[in-house]
Scaffold this motif. Structure first.
Motif, PDB file in Angstrom:
ATOM      1  N   VAL A  19      28.133  -2.753   1.296  1.00 36.94           N
ATOM      2  CA  VAL A  19      26.863  -2.710   2.017  1.00 36.94           C
ATOM      3  C   VAL A  19      25.794  -3.285   1.100  1.00 36.94           C
ATOM      4  CG1 VAL A  19      25.124  -1.264   3.140  1.00 36.94           C
ATOM      5  CG2 VAL A  19      27.555  -0.672   3.332  1.00 36.94           C
TER       6      VAL A  19
ATOM      7  N   TYR B 175      21.785  -3.997   0.258  1.00 40.06           N
ATOM      8  CA  TYR B 175      20.469  -3.377   0.495  1.00 40.06           C
ATOM      9  C   TYR B 175      19.350  -4.287   0.012  1.00 40.06           C
ATOM     10  CZ  TYR B 175      22.798   1.086   1.327  1.00 40.06           C
ATOM     11  OH  TYR B 175      23.571   2.084   1.850  1.00 40.06           O
TER      12      TYR B 175
ATOM     13  N   PRO C 107      19.588  -0.959   4.269  1.00 35.68           N
ATOM     14  CA  PRO C 107      20.812  -1.751   4.453  1.00 35.68           C
ATOM     15  C   PRO C 107      20.527  -2.993   5.294  1.00 35.68           C
ATOM     16  CG  PRO C 107      20.908   0.282   5.730  1.00 35.68           C
ATOM     17  CD  PRO C 107      19.650   0.327   4.929  1.00 35.68           C
TER      18      PRO C 107
ATOM     19  N   CYS D 277      23.038  -5.880   5.209  1.00 37.09           N
ATOM     20  CA  CYS D 277      24.257  -6.628   5.502  1.00 37.09           C
ATOM     21  C   CYS D 277      25.468  -5.802   5.079  1.00 37.09           C
ATOM     22  CB  CYS D 277      24.269  -7.982   4.803  1.00 37.09           C
ATOM     23  SG  CYS D 277      24.169  -7.887   3.018  1.00 37.09           S
ATOM     24  N   SER D 278      26.617  -6.225   5.569  1.00 38.29           N
ATOM     25  CA  SER D 278      27.860  -5.560   5.190  1.00 38.29           C
ATOM     26  C   SER D 278      28.988  -6.580   5.204  1.00 38.29           C
ATOM     27  CB  SER D 278      28.168  -4.403   6.144  1.00 38.29           C
ATOM     28  OG  SER D 278      28.341  -4.891   7.453  1.00 38.29           O
TER      29      SER D 278
ATOM     30  N   MET E 273      26.256 -11.664   0.630  1.00 39.55           N
ATOM     31  CA  MET E 273      27.388 -10.737   0.732  1.00 39.55           C
ATOM     32  C   MET E 273      28.704 -11.488   0.607  1.00 39.55           C
ATOM     33  SD  MET E 273      28.643  -7.730   0.986  1.00 39.55           S
ATOM     34  CE  MET E 273      27.197  -6.744   1.315  1.00 39.55           C
TER      35      MET E 273
END
Length: 97
Positions: free
Chosen positions: A2, A4, A9, A11-12, A42
């Motif tokens: 995840v 931040y 938060p 994106c993942s 990410m």
């Protein structure tokens, strides 16, 4: 994983390693922050993580929206994946109950 920004938060993404193959999956960012580089960050974070602990193949499944970042990182398309679901039938059933 995840990601931040300012304790929020934004994106993942997921990484899977099985045998000689690692995979990068489910890179996502909410629509309110899309286009700001969080998904790209990410992707690169997960790819770097894989490179530090894995020496085999690396695969992914991406949408047309994300294909360019994979191509720039050296990924090559090998096939098309078609996903069939019955989401519309489920939604119709929920609406009728």
């Amino acid at each position: 994983f995840v990601g931040y920004c300012k304790n929020e938060p934004v994106c993942s993404g997921a990484r899977l390693i099985a045998g000689n193959t690692a995979g990068i999956y489910s890179i996502a960012a909410p629509s309110r922050v899309r286009g700001k580089g969080f998904g790209s960050a990410m992707f690169h974070h997960i790819l770097q993580d894989i490179k530090t602990c894995h020496k085999g193949l690396c695969t992914s499944k991406t949408s047309p929206m994300g294909i360019n970042i994979y191509a720039k990182a050296g990924f090559k398309p090998v096939c098309d994946v078609f996903i069939f679901d019955n989401r519309d039938l489920l939604e119709a059933h929920v609406d009728n109950t």
